[in-house]
Design a protein around this motif. Structure first.
Motif, mmCIF file in Angstrom:
data_model
loop_
_atom_site.group_PDB
_atom_site.id
_atom_site.type_symbol
_atom_site.label_atom_id
_atom_site.label_comp_id
_atom_site.label_asym_id
_atom_site.label_seq_id
_atom_site.Cartn_x
_atom_site.Cartn_y
_atom_site.Cartn_z
ATOM 1 N N PRO B 75 92.221 98.051 11.331
ATOM 2 C CA PRO B 75 90.906 97.473 11.029
ATOM 3 C C PRO B 75 90.375 96.563 12.136
ATOM 4 N N VAL B 76 89.054 96.527 12.258
ATOM 5 C CA VAL B 76 88.368 95.513 13.075
ATOM 6 C C VAL B 76 87.622 94.647 12.077
ATOM 7 N N MET B 77 88.087 93.433 11.895
ATOM 8 C CA MET B 77 87.458 92.561 10.904
ATOM 9 C C MET B 77 86.263 91.853 11.533
ATOM 10 N N GLN B 78 85.074 92.149 11.008
ATOM 11 C CA GLN B 78 83.878 91.487 11.526
ATOM 12 C C GLN B 78 83.738 90.117 10.862
ATOM 13 N N MET B 79 83.326 89.149 11.657
ATOM 14 C CA MET B 79 83.153 87.781 11.142
ATOM 15 C C MET B 79 81.831 87.222 11.645
ATOM 16 N N THR B 80 80.983 86.797 10.717
ATOM 17 C CA THR B 80 79.728 86.178 11.155
ATOM 18 C C THR B 80 79.793 84.667 11.007
ATOM 19 N N CYS B 81 78.988 83.995 11.808
ATOM 20 C CA CYS B 81 78.901 82.530 11.767
ATOM 21 C C CYS B 81 77.886 82.057 10.731
ATOM 22 N N VAL B 101 96.184 92.205 10.382
ATOM 23 C CA VAL B 101 94.920 92.544 11.046
ATOM 24 C C VAL B 101 94.983 92.005 12.473
ATOM 25 N N ARG B 102 94.591 92.824 13.433
ATOM 26 C CA ARG B 102 94.741 92.431 14.839
ATOM 27 C C ARG B 102 93.428 92.361 15.609
ATOM 28 N N ASN B 103 92.400 93.093 15.120
ATOM 29 C CA ASN B 103 91.108 93.129 15.831
ATOM 30 C C ASN B 103 90.083 92.293 15.073
ATOM 31 N N PHE B 104 89.404 91.434 15.798
ATOM 32 C CA PHE B 104 88.393 90.568 15.182
ATOM 33 C C PHE B 104 87.110 90.661 15.994
ATOM 34 N N LEU B 105 86.002 90.861 15.305
ATOM 35 C CA LEU B 105 84.714 90.957 15.999
ATOM 36 C C LEU B 105 83.855 89.744 15.636
ATOM 37 N N CYS B 106 83.469 88.992 16.662
ATOM 38 C CA CYS B 106 82.751 87.726 16.445
ATOM 39 C C CYS B 106 81.242 87.924 16.562
ATOM 40 N N LEU B 107 80.534 87.610 15.495
ATOM 41 C CA LEU B 107 79.090 87.859 15.439
ATOM 42 C C LEU B 107 78.323 86.620 14.993
ATOM 43 N N ILE B 154 99.926 84.771 16.145
ATOM 44 C CA ILE B 154 98.576 85.186 15.806
ATOM 45 C C ILE B 154 98.029 86.082 16.924
ATOM 46 N N PRO B 155 98.627 87.295 17.012
ATOM 47 C CA PRO B 155 98.147 88.210 18.051
ATOM 48 C C PRO B 155 96.759 88.707 17.701
ATOM 49 N N MET B 156 95.838 88.596 18.642
ATOM 50 C CA MET B 156 94.456 88.993 18.334
ATOM 51 C C MET B 156 93.842 89.752 19.493
ATOM 52 N N PHE B 157 93.107 90.793 19.162
ATOM 53 C CA PHE B 157 92.287 91.513 20.121
ATOM 54 C C PHE B 157 90.859 91.145 19.737
ATOM 55 N N ILE B 158 90.222 90.374 20.606
ATOM 56 C CA ILE B 158 88.970 89.717 20.215
ATOM 57 C C ILE B 158 87.757 90.494 20.719
ATOM 58 N N GLY B 159 86.869 90.765 19.787
ATOM 59 C CA GLY B 159 85.685 91.553 20.118
ATOM 60 C C GLY B 159 84.408 90.743 20.040
ATOM 61 N N ALA B 160 83.402 91.269 20.722
ATOM 62 C CA ALA B 160 82.077 90.658 20.702
ATOM 63 C C ALA B 160 81.051 91.774 20.600
#
Lengths: 225, 305
Positions: B75-81, B101-107, B154-160
């Motif tokens: 999964p790529v977990m999307q997160m909004t501010c 969960v390893r992928n996080f998308l910052c929005l 807390i291994p993370m692959f950080i997306g934008a």
């Protein structure tokens, strides 16, 4: 200035109903300048209220220079004393100022306080400051993204900008487009490369109601006493 | 530190990556997520779970991301501010990371005005760039933004996200550069329809060398009808749909087939642009089309790494 707008007459009628003696009190500073609570608006509102509330109510009119200063509020002590309720046409500060000076009287807000802003053109006011308590206008071309971006973004425009306006309304210019244009005009676009880090919002309302105490001024006052 | 996600592995291996969007249900039924997950399982490397997209309340991206992880997808977990402050965002990250969960998308997040709670108070304690910084800080220092240490890896692959099509166009590459500097590892763009604007943006990206620091994935939205195309052109801010595409959809005897053909052409074209390392397919409720597009674009089978 603080910009405000009169509440709908029906809302005011509901609030004022049941009081027999009402003082409609205007404010001679911000709300006069934004045509919401000056002498003219006090007169018009009093006339409208007399017509919708009829004989049951006696309405007096007055305006003070500023409802947010004790010395001006003190000038209407007698009129306030005659009233059961004061309908303030000042901002929210004025409404509370009256209440603090005259705790025995009911104070009603005749206006909705909207924002701190300026007159963009005759009849048009726009928000400019949200009093976040930690000004960063020197980093954003003198245009405030906290107050003027719908998301208060600090690091540039979101993806919803179209034709220079904000996604929420074609009437809202995008704050970051304004900042971009201003910095370009000044030859300072490199400022936009900087990341503005996570903010400490303690100085804003998030830190609780704010108060400023100036020891230098306090000392002077205490010496005089 | 490698995050250990499949998406990261595919990109690190230099393979052209495919991600797809899964919209969580407007309700409690997880079987909807399961059904969509099975459609997407073999045609993409990771699946984005949207976070109350267009400000409409749906099942949380956190819950869906954890569920997808349990089903064996990446999964790529999307997160909004928009909806959460730094406390809630970091707490969600701990929960997601703890569940694999390893992928996080910052929005930033769409403004609440567009959704089903237009009277809500928004948050925006952080902006998307600051959220990237906070996540990168958690990963690299094992500390919260506030300074306290926490326990566990807390291994993370950080997306934008990036929108090459929104005003001011010359600023868009600067914003990407900031996201890269903040710590983004991958980028998914807004839907590409206008290859000319996208190509110009990519040229600026390469000129700054950003394509070597971050994996850029082109956003692809398959059009279902001419109505969808016009709606996106007229009502979705920051999306540019060229007249030629509208005309093709208008003239099409079978608009869905034409929409798929256009999407495949866009994928092919994006692949040819140096620096584009994958595509992100946002089918917006039309998940069944994703395996078809992947097949036709020659992106199947997906690599097993």
């Amino acid at each position: 200035m603080i910009v405000a707008q009169q509440k709908p007459l029906e809302d005011i009628r509901q609030m004022a109903r049941g009081f027999r003696r009402l003082l409609v009190l205007g404010c001679g500073t911000c709300t006069t300048i934004c045509f919401a609570g000056g002498e003219k608006e006090v007169g018009l509102l009093a006339t409208s209220l007399r017509s919708v509330l009829g004989q049951e109510i006696e309405i007096e009119e007055a305006v003070v220079q500023r409802q947010c200063e004790w010395e001006f509020l003190d000038q209407v002590g007698e009129a306030v004393g005659r009233a059961e309720a004061v309908l303030s046409l000042g901002c929210g500060v004025g409404v509370q100022g009256i209440g603090e000076r005259y705790p025995g009287v009911v104070v009603l807000p005749g206006l909705n306080t909207a924002f701190m802003g300026l007159t963009e053109a005759p009849g048009i006011w726009g928000e400019r400051c949200m009093a976040c308590g930690d000004c960063l206008l020197h980093r954003t071309g003198g245009i405030c993204p906290v107050a003027r971006c719908a998301k208060s973004l600090l690091n540039g425009p979101c993806g919803g900008v179209q034709d220079g306006h904000c996604e929420i309304s074609p009437e809202n210019p995008c704050a970051w487009v304004l900042i971009y244009d201003r910095l370009m005009q000044q030859g300072r676009l490199e400022q936009l490369e900087e990341i503005i880090p996570v903010r400490d919002w303690k100085a804003s309302h998030s830190g609780g109601p704010r108060r400023i105490v100036r020891p230098d001024l306090r000392e002077m006052v205490e010496e005089e006493v | 530190m490698p995050a250990g996600s499949n998406l990261e592995a595919v990109l690190s291996a230099g393979r052209f990556a495919v991600t797809a969007e899964l919209g969580p249900p407007k309700g409690t039924n997880l079987s909807v997520v399961e059904r969509k997950a099975e459609i997407l399982r073999h045609c993409c490397d990771a699946v984005n779970l949207t976070d109350n997209q267009t400000a409409i309340v749906r099942m949380s991206s956190l819950a869906c991301a954890i569920h997808l992880r349990r089903l064996g997808l990446d999964p790529v977990m999307q997160m909004t501010c928009r909806d959460r402050n730094r406390l809630a965002l970091q707490s969600d990250v701990l929960g997601a990371a703890g569940a694999g969960v390893r992928n996080f998308l910052c929005l930033s997040g769409d403004h609440q005005q567009f959704g089903n709670h237009p009277g809500a108070k928004n948050v925006f304690d952080l902006d998307s760039i600051q959220l990237i910084q906070v996540l990168a800080g958690m990963r690299d220092t094992r500390r919260f933004q506030g300074g306290d240490e926490f326990t566990g890896d807390i291994p993370m692959f950080i997306g934008a996200a990036a929108n090459p099509f929104a005003d001011p166009l010359p600023y868009r590459v600067v914003r990407l550069a900031k996201k890269v500097r903040a710590g983004a590892n991958f980028v998914q763009t807004q839907a590409v329809f206008d290859l000319e604007i996208f190509g110009r943006w990519m040229a600026q990206v390469r000129a700054r060398g950003l394509h070597e620091q971050v994996a850029i994935m082109a956003g692809i939205v398959p059009l279902k009808s001419v109505g969808t195309a016009r709606y996106m052109r007229d009502y979705v801010s920051g999306i540019v749909v060229p007249d030629a595409i509208i005309a093709r959809m208008e003239d099409a005897a079978d608009p869905k087939a034409e929409g798929m053909a256009i999407a495949v052409e866009l994928i092919d074209a994006a692949r040819e642009i140096p620096g584009v390392r994958g595509v992100h397919i946002m089918a917006v409720g039309w998940e069944e089309v994703v395996p078809i597009l992947a097949e036709r674009a020659g992106l199947l089978p997906r690599p097993l790494i």
